[in-house]
Write an enzyme that holds these catalytic residues in place. Structure first.
Site, PDB file in Angstrom:
ATOM      1  N   TYR A   1      -4.431 -28.102   5.608  1.00  0.00           N
ATOM      2  CA  TYR A   1      -4.697 -27.165   6.708  1.00  0.00           C
ATOM      3  C   TYR A   1      -5.134 -25.817   6.150  1.00  0.00           C
ATOM      4  O   TYR A   1      -6.166 -25.262   6.555  1.00  0.00           O
ATOM      5  CB  TYR A   1      -3.448 -26.981   7.596  1.00  0.00           C
ATOM      6  CG  TYR A   1      -3.615 -25.813   8.544  1.00  0.00           C
ATOM      7  CD1 TYR A   1      -4.435 -25.927   9.659  1.00  0.00           C
ATOM      8  CD2 TYR A   1      -3.016 -24.574   8.285  1.00  0.00           C
ATOM      9  CE1 TYR A   1      -4.638 -24.838  10.506  1.00  0.00           C
ATOM     10  CE2 TYR A   1      -3.209 -23.487   9.121  1.00  0.00           C
ATOM     11  CZ  TYR A   1      -4.020 -23.626  10.227  1.00  0.00           C
ATOM     12  OH  TYR A   1      -4.230 -22.553  11.057  1.00  0.00           O
TER      13      TYR A   1
ATOM     14  N   SER B   1      -6.332 -17.373   8.892  1.00  0.00           N
ATOM     15  CA  SER B   1      -4.874 -17.353   8.895  1.00  0.00           C
ATOM     16  C   SER B   1      -4.340 -16.632   7.671  1.00  0.00           C
ATOM     17  O   SER B   1      -4.966 -16.640   6.597  1.00  0.00           O
ATOM     18  CB  SER B   1      -4.391 -18.807   8.878  1.00  0.00           C
ATOM     19  OG  SER B   1      -3.019 -18.880   8.578  1.00  0.00           O
TER      20      SER B   1
ATOM     21  N   LYS C   1      -8.937 -23.409   6.154  1.00  0.00           N
ATOM     22  CA  LYS C   1      -9.177 -21.999   6.507  1.00  0.00           C
ATOM     23  C   LYS C   1      -9.917 -21.289   5.371  1.00  0.00           C
ATOM     24  O   LYS C   1     -10.862 -20.528   5.616  1.00  0.00           O
ATOM     25  CB  LYS C   1      -7.850 -21.298   6.840  1.00  0.00           C
ATOM     26  CG  LYS C   1      -7.191 -21.824   8.111  1.00  0.00           C
ATOM     27  CD  LYS C   1      -8.096 -21.701   9.331  1.00  0.00           C
ATOM     28  CE  LYS C   1      -7.499 -22.292  10.584  1.00  0.00           C
ATOM     29  NZ  LYS C   1      -8.454 -22.386  11.703  1.00  0.00           N
TER      30      LYS C   1
HETATM   31  P1  NAD Z   1      -3.972 -24.863  19.853  1.00  0.00           P
HETATM   32  O1  NAD Z   1      -3.777 -26.225  19.301  1.00  0.00           O
HETATM   33  O2  NAD Z   1      -3.105 -24.401  20.973  1.00  0.00           O
HETATM   34  O3  NAD Z   1      -5.491 -24.657  20.286  1.00  0.00           O
HETATM   35  C1  NAD Z   1      -6.555 -25.309  19.662  1.00  0.00           C
HETATM   36  C2  NAD Z   1      -7.443 -25.868  20.751  1.00  0.00           C
HETATM   37  O4  NAD Z   1      -8.567 -26.514  20.140  1.00  0.00           O
HETATM   38  C3  NAD Z   1      -6.745 -26.907  21.613  1.00  0.00           C
HETATM   39  O5  NAD Z   1      -7.002 -26.614  22.967  1.00  0.00           O
HETATM   40  C4  NAD Z   1      -7.402 -28.229  21.199  1.00  0.00           C
HETATM   41  O6  NAD Z   1      -7.438 -29.154  22.267  1.00  0.00           O
HETATM   42  C5  NAD Z   1      -8.767 -27.758  20.765  1.00  0.00           C
HETATM   43  N1  NAD Z   1      -9.438 -28.600  19.789  1.00  0.00           N
HETATM   44  C6  NAD Z   1      -8.980 -29.058  18.602  1.00  0.00           C
HETATM   45  N2  NAD Z   1      -9.911 -29.784  17.971  1.00  0.00           N
HETATM   46  C7  NAD Z   1     -10.995 -29.781  18.773  1.00  0.00           C
HETATM   47  C8  NAD Z   1     -12.288 -30.352  18.686  1.00  0.00           C
HETATM   48  N3  NAD Z   1     -12.655 -31.102  17.640  1.00  0.00           N
HETATM   49  N4  NAD Z   1     -13.161 -30.154  19.690  1.00  0.00           N
HETATM   50  C9  NAD Z   1     -12.820 -29.416  20.763  1.00  0.00           C
HETATM   51  N5  NAD Z   1     -11.621 -28.853  20.914  1.00  0.00           N
HETATM   52  C10 NAD Z   1     -10.721 -29.037  19.924  1.00  0.00           C
HETATM   53  O7  NAD Z   1      -3.843 -23.841  18.607  1.00  0.00           O
HETATM   54  P2  NAD Z   1      -3.780 -22.267  18.585  1.00  0.00           P
HETATM   55  O8  NAD Z   1      -2.433 -21.877  18.127  1.00  0.00           O
HETATM   56  O9  NAD Z   1      -4.321 -21.712  19.836  1.00  0.00           O
HETATM   57  O10 NAD Z   1      -4.763 -21.973  17.376  1.00  0.00           O
HETATM   58  C11 NAD Z   1      -6.127 -21.636  17.575  1.00  0.00           C
HETATM   59  C12 NAD Z   1      -6.776 -21.388  16.240  1.00  0.00           C
HETATM   60  O11 NAD Z   1      -6.082 -20.371  15.534  1.00  0.00           O
HETATM   61  C13 NAD Z   1      -6.798 -22.609  15.311  1.00  0.00           C
HETATM   62  O12 NAD Z   1      -8.006 -22.590  14.599  1.00  0.00           O
HETATM   63  C14 NAD Z   1      -5.639 -22.344  14.363  1.00  0.00           C
HETATM   64  O13 NAD Z   1      -5.807 -22.967  13.134  1.00  0.00           O
HETATM   65  C15 NAD Z   1      -5.725 -20.833  14.234  1.00  0.00           C
HETATM   66  N6  NAD Z   1      -4.460 -20.201  13.843  1.00  0.00           N
HETATM   67  C16 NAD Z   1      -3.340 -20.390  14.595  1.00  0.00           C
HETATM   68  C17 NAD Z   1      -2.147 -19.782  14.216  1.00  0.00           C
HETATM   69  C18 NAD Z   1      -0.891 -19.999  15.002  1.00  0.00           C
HETATM   70  O14 NAD Z   1       0.193 -19.708  14.471  1.00  0.00           O
HETATM   71  N7  NAD Z   1      -0.934 -20.466  16.241  1.00  0.00           N
HETATM   72  C19 NAD Z   1      -2.095 -18.969  13.068  1.00  0.00           C
HETATM   73  C20 NAD Z   1      -3.276 -18.802  12.335  1.00  0.00           C
HETATM   74  C21 NAD Z   1      -4.451 -19.417  12.727  1.00  0.00           C
HETATM   75  C1  WQD Z   2       8.341 -18.797  10.385  1.00  0.00           C
HETATM   76  C2  WQD Z   2       9.666 -18.613   9.669  1.00  0.00           C
HETATM   77  C3  WQD Z   2      10.464 -20.558   8.493  1.00  0.00           C
HETATM   78  C4  WQD Z   2      11.148 -23.024  12.027  1.00  0.00           C
HETATM   79  C5  WQD Z   2       2.975 -21.422   9.864  1.00  0.00           C
HETATM   80  C6  WQD Z   2       1.777 -21.914   9.109  1.00  0.00           C
HETATM   81  C7  WQD Z   2       0.728 -20.876   9.076  1.00  0.00           C
HETATM   82  C8  WQD Z   2       0.412 -20.345  10.471  1.00  0.00           C
HETATM   83  C9  WQD Z   2       1.625 -20.074  11.296  1.00  0.00           C
HETATM   84  C10 WQD Z   2      -1.611 -21.300  11.255  1.00  0.00           C
HETATM   85  C11 WQD Z   2       9.691 -19.265   8.284  1.00  0.00           C
HETATM   86  C12 WQD Z   2      11.405 -20.186   9.618  1.00  0.00           C
HETATM   87  C13 WQD Z   2      10.809 -21.988  11.169  1.00  0.00           C
HETATM   88  C14 WQD Z   2      12.525 -23.399  12.167  1.00  0.00           C
HETATM   89  C15 WQD Z   2      13.109 -21.647  10.622  1.00  0.00           C
HETATM   90  N1  WQD Z   2      -0.342 -21.250  11.238  1.00  0.00           N
HETATM   91  N2  WQD Z   2      11.780 -21.302  10.486  1.00  0.00           N
HETATM   92  N3  WQD Z   2      13.451 -22.672  11.457  1.00  0.00           N
HETATM   93  O1  WQD Z   2       5.611 -20.861   8.192  1.00  0.00           O
HETATM   94  O2  WQD Z   2       5.018 -18.462   8.684  1.00  0.00           O
HETATM   95  O3  WQD Z   2       3.444 -20.227   9.246  1.00  0.00           O
HETATM   96  O4  WQD Z   2       2.564 -21.123  11.191  1.00  0.00           O
HETATM   97  O5  WQD Z   2      -2.395 -20.846  10.509  1.00  0.00           O
HETATM   98  O6  WQD Z   2      -0.372 -21.436   8.479  1.00  0.00           O
HETATM   99  O7  WQD Z   2       2.173 -22.218   7.778  1.00  0.00           O
HETATM  100  O8  WQD Z   2       5.500 -19.985  10.589  1.00  0.00           O
HETATM  101  O9  WQD Z   2       6.851 -20.324  12.608  1.00  0.00           O
HETATM  102  O10 WQD Z   2       6.685 -22.208  10.931  1.00  0.00           O
HETATM  103  O11 WQD Z   2       7.984 -20.178  10.348  1.00  0.00           O
HETATM  104  O12 WQD Z   2      13.995 -21.031  10.001  1.00  0.00           O
HETATM  105  O13 WQD Z   2      12.883 -24.326  12.883  1.00  0.00           O
HETATM  106  O14 WQD Z   2      10.693 -19.274  10.418  1.00  0.00           O
HETATM  107  O15 WQD Z   2      11.193 -20.956   7.360  1.00  0.00           O
HETATM  108  O16 WQD Z   2      10.433 -18.412   7.460  1.00  0.00           O
HETATM  109  P1  WQD Z   2       4.958 -19.890   9.063  1.00  0.00           P
HETATM  110  P2  WQD Z   2       6.751 -20.759  11.192  1.00  0.00           P
END
Ligand code: NAD
Ligand code: WQD
Length: 340
Positions: A152, A127, A156
């Protein structure tokens, strides 16, 4: 015969879109998921889009015995994409052990079993959070990492290090660390998309739920940042582009890349919260009710990615225009909410 990929967390938001991209690229997909933050219906959506339903095993990655059985059945896999993790930043602060156990315990088990069953490649969901508050923008893969600001985020940073140490000790394993910026949007068919539990923490689902009338108005967190318009800036990347990057990363390893590759996945463009609200109106015709609210603790004022490395090495770049991404997010929300 097609090559088999294990997708942990494949029923989730990014996982389900990646299943589509993998199947469309000719891979055989097996999903390992415990459905702790997803629904099995997402794989029905994958089937409706691709004509193929990935095999599904309901397994918790932290349960080494159950995970070993799942791996034993699929020891012919050529790679693992490891999405399975919890991702709510605030929850990780109040319940850090849950996050360390799930995100790191699961990863360690996956790596251990890859070694045991000779599965050679892993793609890891990292991330942009690993960059903290960067000193210079845009961030490249060389930008120094900052100490994590949440458990969290720490999972990562630690996850990346666990993988580096593992590959150093067992060079038969290759790894790609993908640092996602802000993934948004849904599949254009609206068959799959993001399904947050309860009140969304992230901006995009909060916007679409407000547009659907589920939330009264959007709180815009802070209007006095040192950015061009005073609002926070992020790099919003289309989920389908992000999904395709996983296929590119796997192909790169399958064609011989060894060691650990690290890539930023974004668009290279910064967009402020207000610009996103305006773009959402232009793309969907929905004028969003919003209020300016205080800054959210821990928010990074501005971050966006330099993605030249992924373009050069993986031959991948984000191509979906923001208006299409916002339209897909809204189409998905309407589908979920039963709005015509
Ligand atoms: P999500 O919650 O939609 O998907 C995660 C999936 O993993 C879910 O289906 C959940 O049921 C499953 N899961 C969780 N723990 C588990 C376990 N112990 N065993 C088996 N399954 C398990 O999330 P996402 O947004 O699809 O994110 C996927 C990955 O990407 C995560 O590692 C998250 O940290 C990373 N990530 C997401 C974002 C984002 O903004 N969505 C940003 C950066 C990184
Ligand atoms: C985006 C922008 C908020 C909600 C987070 C995690 C990061 C990653 C993605 C997994 C920011 C603003 C948000 C609202 C708002 N996840 N905002 N009103 O903070 O960039 O990242 O999710 O790895 O680790 O920290 O994403 O979508 O929460 O926010 O104004 O109701 O929107 O302040 O500027 P962020 P976000």
């Amino acid at each position: 015969m097609s090559q088999k990929i294990i997708v942990t967390g494949g029923a989730g938001y990014i996982g389900s879109h990646t299943c589509v991209a993998l199947i469309e690229s000719g891979f055989d997909v097996v999903v390992f998921d415990n459905l702790s933050n997803s629904q099995i219906d997402s794989l029905d959506g994958v089937a409706r889009i691709t004509g193929t339903r990935p095999e599904f095993i309901n397994v918790d990655c932290t349960d080494i015995t159950a995970l070993r059985s799942a791996f034993a059945t699929h020891r012919d896999a050529v790679g693992v994409i490891h999405f399975a993790a919890f991702k709510a930043v605030g929850e990780s602060v109040s319940n850090p052990l849950l996050y360390y156990r799930n995100n790191l315990g699961g990863l360690i088990n996956v790596l251990d079993l890859m070694r045991e069953f000779d599965v050679p490649n892993i793609v890891f969901s990292s991330s942009a959070t690993v960059y903290g508050v960067p000193e210079k923008l845009p961030v490249t893969e060389q930008t120094p990492l900052q100490p994590a600001t949440s458990p969290y985020g720490a999972t990562k940073v630690m996850g990346e290090n666990i993988i580096r140490d593992t590959v150093r000790a067992y060079p038969q394993i290759s790894a790609t660390l993908l640092r996602y910026f802000n993934p948004i949007g849904a599949h254009p068919s609206a068959e799959i998309g993001e399904l947050p539990n309860g009140i969304p923490n992230n901006l995009m689902p909060y916007i679409t739920q407000t547009a659907a009338g589920i939330r009264e108005y959007l709180n815009v967190f802070g209007d006095d940042y040192d950015t061009p318009d005073g609002f926070c800036v992020r790099d919003y990347i289309d989920i389908n582009d992000l999904a395709r990057a996983h296929v590119a990363a796997l192909r790169h390893m399958l064609s011989g890349a060894t060691g650990v590759g690290v890539f930023n996945l974004g668009t290279g463009q910064g967009t402020s919260v207000m610009e996103l609200i305006d773009a959402f109106r232009d793309a969907t015709g929905v004028d969003l009710p919003y209020r300016i609210a205080p800054r959210r603790a821990g928010d990074v004022p501005a971050i966006w990615a330099n993605c030249d490395l992924a373009s050069r090495v993986l031959n991948w770049r984000a191509v979906v225009p923001l208006n299409e991404t916002l339209a897909s997010a809204w189409r998905w929300q309407k589908h979920v909410s039963g709005i015509k």
